[in-house]
Design an enzyme around this catalytic site. Structure first.
Site, PDB file in Angstrom:
ATOM      1  N   GLU A   1       0.712  -1.156   0.014  1.00  0.00           N
ATOM      2  CA  GLU A   1       0.100   0.098   0.072  1.00  0.00           C
ATOM      3  C   GLU A   1       0.978   1.206  -0.068  1.00  0.00           C
ATOM      4  O   GLU A   1       0.789   2.214  -0.821  1.00  0.00           O
ATOM      5  CB  GLU A   1      -0.818   0.107   1.077  1.00  0.00           C
TER       6      GLU A   1
ATOM      7  N   ARG B   1      -7.859   2.566  14.115  1.00  0.00           N
ATOM      8  CA  ARG B   1      -8.729   1.543  14.125  1.00  0.00           C
ATOM      9  C   ARG B   1      -8.736   0.608  15.288  1.00  0.00           C
ATOM     10  O   ARG B   1      -9.637  -0.199  15.613  1.00  0.00           O
ATOM     11  CB  ARG B   1      -8.413   0.769  12.756  1.00  0.00           C
TER      12      ARG B   1
ATOM     13  N   GLU C   1     -10.955  -8.481   4.817  1.00  0.00           N
ATOM     14  CA  GLU C   1     -10.179  -8.156   6.344  1.00  0.00           C
ATOM     15  C   GLU C   1     -10.776  -8.594   7.223  1.00  0.00           C
ATOM     16  O   GLU C   1     -10.515  -9.310   8.250  1.00  0.00           O
ATOM     17  CB  GLU C   1      -9.689  -6.805   6.534  1.00  0.00           C
TER      18      GLU C   1
END
Length: 1335
Positions: free
Chosen positions: A808, A886, A1267
């Protein structure tokens, strides 16, 4: 170059590849078969995954004619290790040689594709060739044989189940009735009406017809010349000899006493590549008759030194059928050890003498050879022939033996055993299959006739010193003793004294390794006791509840079920949404035709870049001197920070977060200082190693605890809270405080980071082919570094060989220097990192530490929670803030906690920058929840599963960050999972099993999960698409997402097919490019199907609106007619689509907002059995129920669930990143970093997609899937923890205990405290320097 030999024999290399004869007059000894296939023959189907024979991506079939047996032998081989010089007279078959998309797939290829067994596809050719080789040798194997064929292959995407299901169709047990087979009538899975369980229609499989396989080249069968050739190949640095006679071999060894003998190159190849060892002369004795001979003698079976381990296995198995059991006890132990020795690809080429002479202290076979007193015959020209017994005097020091430099091992004799001799071998490793040992042992005892009085005891251990060792004092003292329980205590005491390991010894795990020496002996003691009983020799009886310690590992063939919701009655047949369509690239992937970055043919004038990396964790750079490197052959230039035209710094989330080239200071080992440009990879890497860097070392911060102590953080902490925490603690009946650590994880995508940067020569234009999840960021950073507008750079991505978050942002670390080099030199520049480079440089999942305080009632109801989370971000911030955020959002997992405060600290350390990884902090946050729930249950003496169920969120509840859960399917998933798994009945069975077995224990538990879907960074929640309709009615679709195995392109084609009302076959996706869809978000956060799917659907709606007048005028027309008419009416047949997720965003300062678009829910039940004496475990069964809304593609979604679960299983149970206290990375490849293999998946693996879930907030009511399922693998961890609790209870230990993740064999074993572990108390922290640290 090669030369003619003095006697006139040819040194031309001759072999066949896919039936075609190859003549190579300039064979290079350092060139591997893989390099030759890819670079010289242009066959890129065979992949480079690790370069050390540990992943199987490079597997090919090698065939040779066995003149003694008069048959062709086929064997799988790691092409990354096999020297091309060793192929003389052989036939090589690659994935391209057995079938193709154009001319038809081979049944092996076709079935793997049809069974959804290829996701990213990078590992696929190697898996295909392992299966193909098996079928060439055994056209109808058993299921057990089939599953063993893949011990040397790894896959990071699929979770292995679909691969095994596809290949199960070749086995003798396979039934054409499939799920309707009579054997499935008692299947535990209860299938609802309206659901289906067939992802594949196996009736239409192409039958296997061995007569259609390529024939073995007649030339190799009809002449012995290739076997008799004396060969010499002279390379740039190495000369390779292949003698044909023993005299020639002895002459060579006399002339070159330091020369290495090479058969399989499984050790020498790794030493030369990774340890930079130099061996100017290599001798290949594979064709010396005396060294490949197998003889049966009065003493035993004699194996020539060049006999491969696979052949030894075959011969010993035949011997078991030929000789009485009592005579073959050594053979039985060797066969059992070979069962766990590497994979077939290694055993097929590795020779027994190489295993001995390598003298590895963790050799699997040497302890057995020492314990049984195996006899060697060694030979040299000067000394002649002599015999050497393998005993306590054989190993003289590290990698040194009693065999002299000029001697060769002619053969080894494995002895028959007498009636009074008993023998066994033991091994414990991180992973059962294809792993090096932590500790291993060979054990022999001989008794006086008709008694249990010891005449001789022989114990040999590997992994306990710099050599394989024998505790001679112990062995002497027990002679004359009875084989009884008192002996065990005395032997344990003696072994403890005689086999010390100092704290911090190389390899670490000191207490565990020492305990294994005792555990193995105890197992041997009980096993022999049982054997003595069967021989009716007076001895004490082994208690029934001890017998589980003696059983050899056995695993039933895997079985599985997949249940999903059928499409609605009446759905058009051509509408693919909701159907289990195969991956649209599957056929290309199984044929080896799918193109990855390094498969792009070499361009004219292309250069390779080799990185100059820091070998210090934290230091000032005093000087850099590339002069020696620049003088080396093939080297063109050296570049560094001085060559960057624009910005030498970049940041994934904040500006100037890290440098492209370190200029004054290095902040971690593996940081790029500069780069060498050379003609080849080998030249670039050698030259990069020759660049001299002078440092001023500084004291590094490596671990989270060191960062806390030093106050080293990247940012101020963030917090989320709800309710009144202090009031909650006052209300609670109990308040519990604790700490838990969770280790990091290496991405281990099979395709390492790769880039090809091509300058176009006009206006600064550059085309970049990059293995990245983030083309737009790659484009923008390259543009800033080159000081040009972004519109001059095009980044193109066809597909990735896996990503998982690792590509990423960290791909930019490697792609940007390539762009800088290509810009400076005006030449194409390529890089594909080797596995060891990738693992040192690219970072991984964030390790986490939690310190928690939880308040709860006697009932188990949770009323208050305060948690501090600490993550190890590494040397730069990268995405670590978002990862921590998160984790904070998921610190409730699936539970309603009325009063809660969670705070996150992002620690700055001198380790490679950690980054996105599937789950993105969510699994770490949820893991800490389950840890304190486990402690809470232990405190109350309640079942953890009951505690979980009692506190589950319900419909309409609000999370600790204030978001309403509606609809909320947590309870439904949990209840379905309990029901599908038959949890209550099996929990009773587990309790019964544990009451009857002391040394094996089982645990079973149910874990729920809730995962929020959206980027936590608001601006990333957007996507674009571009749709072209051509005059013939075909559609070219482009969107902002990257295909990396997750089936994104397949799903987008399905979405467009429904939206346009045309068959999916009319739609094509070529690639992802910044010149078609700009400003894209990274393919991440599980949101790519949602975002890009809506953008695609919006574009298709626009086109349909334009076509509506044409369709209205000709309602019975065809799609092609409408399109053609629209063209002539000058109606635009191309448009863009755009989508942004509405109504989301969260403000940490105010603590208000809605961070997620919706939530995915699921639950898993796992049952685990552990070996209390070794820490080994097996997952007996896993049942998963997951909410995917209305699945766009059940085959892809189930594949994602299984793949995520298996990857998470590695995180929870196996994969341990090891780094020294000074920042040196030990785990650099599959040799010392173990991801789950084929044999690690649950014996029974059932997945059900929740029925009746509809999601109005995503495309066609689907839900994200990449995920969310990963955390369900924690069900294995906590089932193992319950099994440990049962073991501790037997030892009189009750209450809570700490078990950090991953629950490696070491941690499981040492948590099962008993009389053996108590001998080895762990020294206090700070009193020694550990070999590796918890990051």
């Amino acid at each position: 170059m090669s030369v003619e030999n003095p006697d006139g024999t040819s040194s031309e290399l001759v072999f066949f590849v896919n039936g075609k004869k190859v003549l190579e007059k300039h064979a290079e000894p350092e060139t591997t078969l893989l390099q030759y296939l890819r670079q010289k023959l242009g066959l890129p189907g065979t992949k480079l995954g690790c370069g050390e024979g540990g992943c199987g991506a490079c597997t090919v079939m090698v065939s040779r004619y066995d003149r003694e047996a008069q048959t062709v032998r086929h064997f799988s081989v790691n092409a990354c290790l096999a020297p091309v010089c060793s192929m003389h007279g052989m036939a090589v078959t690659t994935v391209e040689g057995i079938g193709s998309v154009k001319h038809g797939l081979h049944p092996v290829q076709e079935r793997l594709a049809a069974s959804h067994g290829s996701q990213c596809g990078f590992c696929t050719p190697g898996i295909i060739m392992s299966m193909y080789t098996l079928l060439r040798n055994n056209p109808q194997p058993s299921i057990a044989t089939m599953e063993k064929a893949f011990e040397g292959n790894l896959c990071r995407c699929t979770g292995y189940r679909p691969i095994l299901d596809g290949f199960r169709t070749f086995t003798k047990e396979y039934c054409q009735m499939g799920e309707n087979c009579c054997r499935n009538k008692n299947n535990n899975q209860k299938q609802e009406e309206g659901t289906a369980s067939r992802l594949v229609n196996g009736v239409d499989y192409v039958p296997l017809d061995p007569s259609q396989d390529p024939i073995f080249p007649p030339e190799l069968r009809n002449t012995e010349q290739y076997d008799r050739d004396y060969l010499v190949y002279r390379g740039e640095r190495v000369t390779w000899y292949r003698p044909h006679t023993l005299a020639e071999l002895l002459d060579l060894k006399s002339q070159f006493p330091d020369a290495k003998l090479v058969i399989g190159n499984t050790e020498i190849g790794i030493e030369m590549k990774f340890k930079k060892m130099k061996y100017p002369v290599l001798i290949n004795p594979s064709h010396v008759p005396e060294l490949v001979k197998v003889e049966h003698t009065e003493a035993g079976i004699r194996f020539g030194g060049s006999v491969t381990l696979s052949r030894i296995d075959e011969e010993l198995k035949l011997a078991l059928e030929k000789y009485p059991d009592q005579q073959t006890r050594v053979f039985t132990a060797v066969i059992e050890m070979l069962r766990w020795f590497a994979g077939y690809q290694i055993r097929n080429v590795a020779a027994v003498a190489g295993n001995i002479i390598t003298a590895s202290p963790i050799s699997d076979l040497n302890p057995l050879f020492l314990a049984c007193g195996a006899m060697l015959q060694v030979h040299s020209k000067e000394r002649g022939l002599r015999e050497v017994q393998m005993n306590e005097k054989f190993f003289l020091g590290y990698r040194r033996t009693a065999v002299n430099q000029d001697e060769i091992v002619l053969n080894i004799t494995l002895p028959f055993t007498a009636k009074t001799k008993y023998f066994a071998g033991y091994k414990q490793a991180y992973r059962r299959e294809d792993d090096i040992a932590t500790v291993n042992a060979g054990m022999l005892v001989e008794f006086e006739d008709n008694s249990n009085v010891i005449k001789e005891l022989s114990l040999a251990y590997g992994g306990m010193a710099i050599t394989t060792v024998m505790p001679t004092r112990t062995l002497t003292e027990v002679v004359g003793r009875h084989w009884d329980d008192r002996l065990v205590d005395d032997v344990c005491r003696l072994l403890t004294e005689e086999m010390p390991l100092a704290a911090g010894s190389p390899g670490g795990m000191v207490e565990y390794r020492r305990s294994l020496t005792l555990s193995f002996f105890f197992k041997f003691y009980l096993t022999v006791q049982q054997q003595l009983q069967t021989m009716h020799i007076p001895t004490s009886k082994v208690p029934s509840y001890f017998q589980s310690a003696t059983t050899l590992f056995h695993k039933d063939p895997s079985r599985s079920s997949q249940i999903f919701q059928e499409v609605a009655p009446g759905q058009l047949q051509q509408d693919p949404v909701g159907r289990p369509l195969g991956h649209f690239s599957a056929a290309k992937q199984v044929a080896g035709e799918a193109i990855y970055i390094d498969d792009i043919p070499k361009m004219h004038n292309e250069l390779y870049i080799g990185f100059v990396m820091s070998n210090k964790a934290y230091a000032n750079i005093i000087s850099v001197d590339p002069s020696a490197a620049l003088a080396m052959p093939g080297v063109v230039d050296y570049i560094c920070h001085k060559d960057v035209p624009g910005h030498n710094s970049w940041g994934a989330a904040v500006q100037d977060d890290e440098e492209i080239f370190a200029s004054k200071q290095v902040l971690t080992q593996g940081q790029i200082i500069g780069a060498i440009l050379a003609e080849t990879q080998a030249q670039a890497q050698r030259a990069a190693d020759s660049v001299k860097v002078e440092y001023e070392e500084l004291e590094p911060v490596i671990t989270i605890k060191e960062a806390i102590k030093a106050g080293s953080y990247h940012r101020p902490p963030n917090s989320i809270s709800c309710g009144d925490v202090e009031a909650g603690f006052q209300q609670a009946d109990h308040v519990l405080e604790g700490e838990s650590h969770m280790g990091g994880q290496e991405h281990f995508y099979l395709e390492d980071h790769a880039t090809l940067a091509v300058p176009r020569g006009e206006d600064g234009e550059m085309e970049m082919f990059v293995a990245t999840q983030n083309p737009s960021e790659t484009q923008h950073v390259a543009a800033e570094a080159l000081d040009i507008p972004a519109n001059r750079i095009v980044v193109r991505v066809k597909r990735l060989g896996g990503g998982f978050g690792g590509k990423e942002t960290r791909s930019i670390v490697f792609s940007t220097p390539c762009a800088i080099a290509a810009n400076k030199l005006g030449r194409p520049v390529r890089v594909m990192l080797d596995r060891d480079e990738d693992m040192v440089m690219s970072g991984g999942r964030h390790p986490f530490l939690a310190r928690y305080k939880v308040g709860f009632m006697d009932s188990g109801k949770i009323v208050a929670l305060e948690v501090n989370l600490y993550s190890n971000a590494g040397m730069s911030l990268d995405l670590s803030s978002a990862v921590m955020d998160r984790a904070l959002f998921h610190s409730d997992n699936a539970y309603k906690i009325p009063n809660m405060k969670v705070t996150g600290y992002v620690c700055k350390t001198n380790t490679p920058s950690n980054t996105a990884f599937r789950g993105f902090g969510g699994p770490q946050g949820m893991m800490m929840v389950e840890q304190w729930i486990s402690d809470l249950a232990g405190t109350l003496g309640m079942s953890p599963t009951k505690i979980r169920e009692l506190n589950l969120y319900q419909e309409g509840d609000r999370t600790h960050f204030g978001q309403e859960l509606s609809p909320c399917f947590i309870q439904k998933c949990f209840d379905e999972c309990v029901k599908q798994s038959d949890f209550l009945r099996r929990k009773t069975e587990v309790d019964i099993f544990n009451s009857e077995n002391r040394w094996k224990k089982r645990g079973i538990t149910v874990i729920p999960t809730k995962f929020g879907i959206a980027y936590t960074a608001l601006h990333l929640n957007q996507a674009g698409s571009l749709v072209h309709i051509y005059q013939d009615g075909s559609v070219l679709l482009t969107h902002g997402g990257v295909e990396m195995g997750q089936g994104l392109h397949t799903k987008m084609i399905q979405v467009a097919s429904r939206a346009l009302g045309i068959p999916a076959s009319k739609i094509h996706i070529s690639e992802t490019g910044t010149n078609t869809v700009p400003n894209t978000s990274a393919t991440a956060a599980s949101a790519s199907s949602d975002l890009n799917g809506m953008a695609v659907m919006n574009a298709c709606k626009t086109l349909l609106e334009r076509l509506e007048p044409v369709m209205r005028d000709n309602p019975k027309g065809t799609w092609e007619e409408w399109v053609k008419a629209a063209y002539f009416r000058r109606i635009g047949l191309s448009t863009t689509g755009f989508y942004k997720t509405p109504g989301i965003g969260f403000d940490f300062e105010s603590g208000k907002g809605k961070p997620f678009n919706y939530f995915s829910y699921g639950a898993a039940c796992s049952e685990v059995e552990i070996d209390c004496l070794t820490g080994d475990h097996v997952v007996l069964r896993t049942d998963i129920v997951f909410d995917v809304g209305l699945s766009l593609n059940p085959a892809i979604d189930i594949g994602q669930i299984e793949g995520a679960f298996t990857q998470g299983y590695g995180l929870m149970m196996m994969e341990q990143v090891k780094m020294s206290p000074k920042g040196f990375m030990f785990t650099r490849g599959p040799g010392n970093y173990k991801i789950p293999g084929f044999g690690d998946i649950p014996v029974e693996f059932n997945v059900t997609l929740l029925k009746g879930s509809v999601n109005e907030k995503a495309v066609y009511s689907s839900k994200a899937i990449g995920e969310p399922p990963l955390f369900l693998s924690s069900s294995v961890f906590f089932a193992a923890k319950e099994a440990i609790s049962a073991a501790r209870a037997d030892a009189g230990l009750h209450g809570n205990f700490r078990l950090d993740s991953p629950a490696t064999p070491e941690r499981i074993r040492m948590a099962c405290e008993d009389q053996f572990t108590q001998r080895f108390p762990k020294p206090e922290e700070g009193t020694y320097t550990p070999w590796f640290v918890d990051l």
